[in-house]
Design an enzyme around this catalytic site. Structure first.
Site, PDB file in Angstrom:
ATOM      1  CG  ASP A  22       0.186  -0.249   2.681  1.00 55.90           C
ATOM      2  OD1 ASP A  22       1.402  -0.875   2.910  1.00 55.90           O
ATOM      3  OD2 ASP A  22      -0.537   0.989   3.859  1.00 55.90           O
ATOM      4  CD  GLU A  23      -1.494   4.607   3.386  1.00 56.22           C
ATOM      5  OE1 GLU A  23      -2.325   6.386   3.041  1.00 56.22           O
ATOM      6  OE2 GLU A  23      -0.498   4.324   3.896  1.00 56.22           O
ATOM      7  CB  VAL A  24       3.850   2.350  -3.680  1.00 57.00           C
ATOM      8  CG1 VAL A  24       5.719   2.839  -4.676  1.00 57.00           C
ATOM      9  CG2 VAL A  24       3.629   1.219  -2.884  1.00 57.00           C
TER      10      VAL A  24
END
Length: 580
Positions: A336-338
């Protein structure tokens, strides 16, 4: 010993289900079981005493035997006293001497989809109760139900007789996520959480072990990750700690699912290996930059560099150690949330982008280099939904084989669940709109102008606070999904992210709100008419919360105690009339 005549009335705990007698008042029948069984019959409303020599008779089993001992001791020591008196006929002719446990297949392992069904009967006129289950794990669920039917002060214990229960869960995955990176929790805290989960028939402890803020897991192949990346030498989990937690999980029928979040959320890795982490220890949102130009979505920057060969050397060592320490067949790889800005701080990545490469190709390179290795260890990979649905950095479905990949959703409620299952992927639902238990407590950032805005929700990005009612009423496989798509919904998890939580508030943040998830996913949130039964559940949940506190779980109250002692008086006529 009890000295009541067969016509005497005794005090018993309120209630298994509620019968609506008028819009303003409801009367309770005995037996409070949480989560509510799928089917229960108790036609004569009679009870008997438990023999002073009561015992549980069960075959020897590595994990079930520990559970049998635990429940036998609990039944004898709990001393659950009812808060309200209700009449029931106590039969004096005999006492219940034993519970006979039968398991048809002890070889069934604790993994997703294992049969957790059970049948429980306490016949009138018999000295024995009978618990039949297909697996040891189903037997544990039945033992929990049996324990909740007993009341009184030892040795004067009573339970209903002439009762039959047939029970099984609606969803195979019913979990709690606990983040132990942003704040540390002790082994005892984790084990207490697993204990409470088992009592609520929740079966997956999703352990979000690492993040940018810390790497607390001591790994034999990569000891420097915890030595340099933990919050302190006394805030780590050793291999012995992990073994103890996993064993405890088995003895309670709870799978321990490890998450090592990568390639984002890995700033803590940079303490040991700065050469494989981009933007480590940089300020997360530089002054004068837009939100789109941030380096992380909260303080604590750092992402693994997919172009560095050293990255994969370290990651594969980590994966191998996780597989060795955790027998769970799911491996949560995060994903998540790269954040684009973080990768763009690296010269090699900028050169790759200047040559026509894309950030999504970087993510695909990382997945292609790690997912097959995880699969080769006989694991199914779980990723957060971002790897498929993120607006900027996402992988092509071709690198996410459906037979080896499960996606966990956290955004946009039912819509993202629909997008995932429509693409043919299995899904675990953790929608932040309903299942994030950290929401509504304000933000943790200093000098944040969002607090000047009345519409900001007090600085909490996922406000408001998720009440037990909103959790209970959420349908994770609602009308947006067709029949085939519903089959891809494995279940759901409530999540406690720990920016503003630690052991001092752990129990009250989780319970009884996680109990609401437990019943919703075990037996559903609707009555026989298809109407949401949240109004009926409140009295049972109130009593269950009271019993959890008796068992040492610091669950927060959901009503004044006066409501428990005056059943029905804290209800409102309006919702009931609207539902009918």
């Amino acid at each position: 010993m009890l000295t009541l005549s067969k016509f005497h009335v005794i005090l018993i705990p309120i209630l298994f289900f509620i019968t609506l007698l008028s819009p303003l008042f409801s009367i309770a029948l005995p037996i409070n079981i949480w989560p509510k069984p799928r089917f229960l019959s108790w036609p004569q409303h009679k009870a008997i005493a438990l023999s002073p020599n009561f015992t549980i008779l069960a075959p020897e089993h590595q994990y079930l035997s520990a559970s049998v001992t635990r429940y036998h001791n609990l039944i004898r020591s709990e001393n659950y006293s009812p808060l309200i008196s209700y009449p029931v006929k106590l039969m004096k002719r005999y006492t219940l001497r034993n519970l006979v446990v039968t398991v048809t297949d002890f070889s069934l392992p604790l993994h997703h989809g294992v049969d957790e069904s059970y049948k429980l009967s306490i016949p009138i006129g018999s000295f024995s109760a009978h618990l039949l289950a297909h697996s040891a794990w189903g037997a544990m669920r039945g033992l929990e139900t049996f324990s909740q039917m007993i009341w009184g002060t030892s040795p004067d214990l009573c339970l209903p007789v002439g009762i039959y229960i047939q029970d099984s869960p609606l969803f195979g995955h019913r979990g709690v996520l606990l983040d132990t990176s942003r704040n540390y929790y002790g082994v005892d805290d984790i084990m207490r959480t697993i204990k409470a989960m088992s009592a609520n028939k929740l079966n997956v402890f999703h352990w979000h072990i690492t993040d940018s803020q810390s790497f607390p897991l001591v790994l034999p192949s990569e000891p420097s990750l915890a030595a340099k990346g933990s919050l302190g030498p006394d805030m780590v989990y050793t291999p012995e700690d992990v073994s103890k937690i996993v064993q405890y999980g088995f003895e309670h029928g709870v799978r321990v699912l490890p998450e090592i979040d990568t390639p984002g959320h890995t700033g803590s890795w940079g303490e040991a290996y700065p050469e494989i982490v981009t933007c480590a220890n940089m300020f997360w949102w530089p002054a004068g930059k837009s939100w789109e130009e941030r380096l992380a979505s909260e303080p604590g920057t750092g992402q693994l560099n997919p172009l560095s060969p050293k990255t994969y050397e370290v990651v594969k060592n980590v994966i191998q150690d996780i597989v060795n320490q955790f027998p769970e067949s799911f491996f949560h790889g995060g994903g998540d949330e790269v954040i684009p800005g973080c990768w763009k701080t690296d010269p090699a990545i900028n050169s790759f982008l200047s040559s026509g490469g894309t950030l999504s190709q970087l993510l695909e390179k990382y997945i292609n280099s790690t997912l097959p290795y995880i699969v080769s260890q006989n694991r199914t990979v779980v990723y957060w939904e971002d790897v498929l649905l993120d607006a900027q950095i996402k992988a092509d479905p071709s690198v996410l084989p459906k037979e080896h990949t499960i996606l966990q959703t956290w955004n946009n409620g039912p819509e993202n669940t629909k997008r995932i299952v429509a693409a043919g992927y299995r899904v675990i639902v953790s929608s932040s709109e309903f299942y994030y238990l950290d929401c509504g407590h304000g933000g943790f950032l200093g000098n944040d102008s969002i607090y000047d805005q009345k519409e900001s929700g007090g600085g909490s990005w996922c406000a408001p606070f998720k009440t037990w009612q909103s959790i209970y009423n959420y349908d994770i496989a609602d009308g947006l999904l067709n029949e085939e798509e519903r089959k891809l919904v494995l279940g759901g998890e409530v999540a406690l992210w720990s920016e503003q939580a630690d052991s001092t508030v752990l129990d009250s943040r989780l319970w009884p709100r996680a109990s609401a998830l437990a019943e919703s996913l075990w037996s559903g949130n609707r009555d026989e008419r298809g109407v949401k039964r949240c109004g009926e559940a409140v009295d049972r949940l109130n009593l269950w919360r009271y019993r959890m506190v008796k068992r040492g779980i610091g669950a927060e109250p959901i009503q004044p105690l006066w409501c428990l002692k005056n059943p029905g008086m804290c209800n409102t006529v309006h919702g009931a009339l609207q539902d009918q």
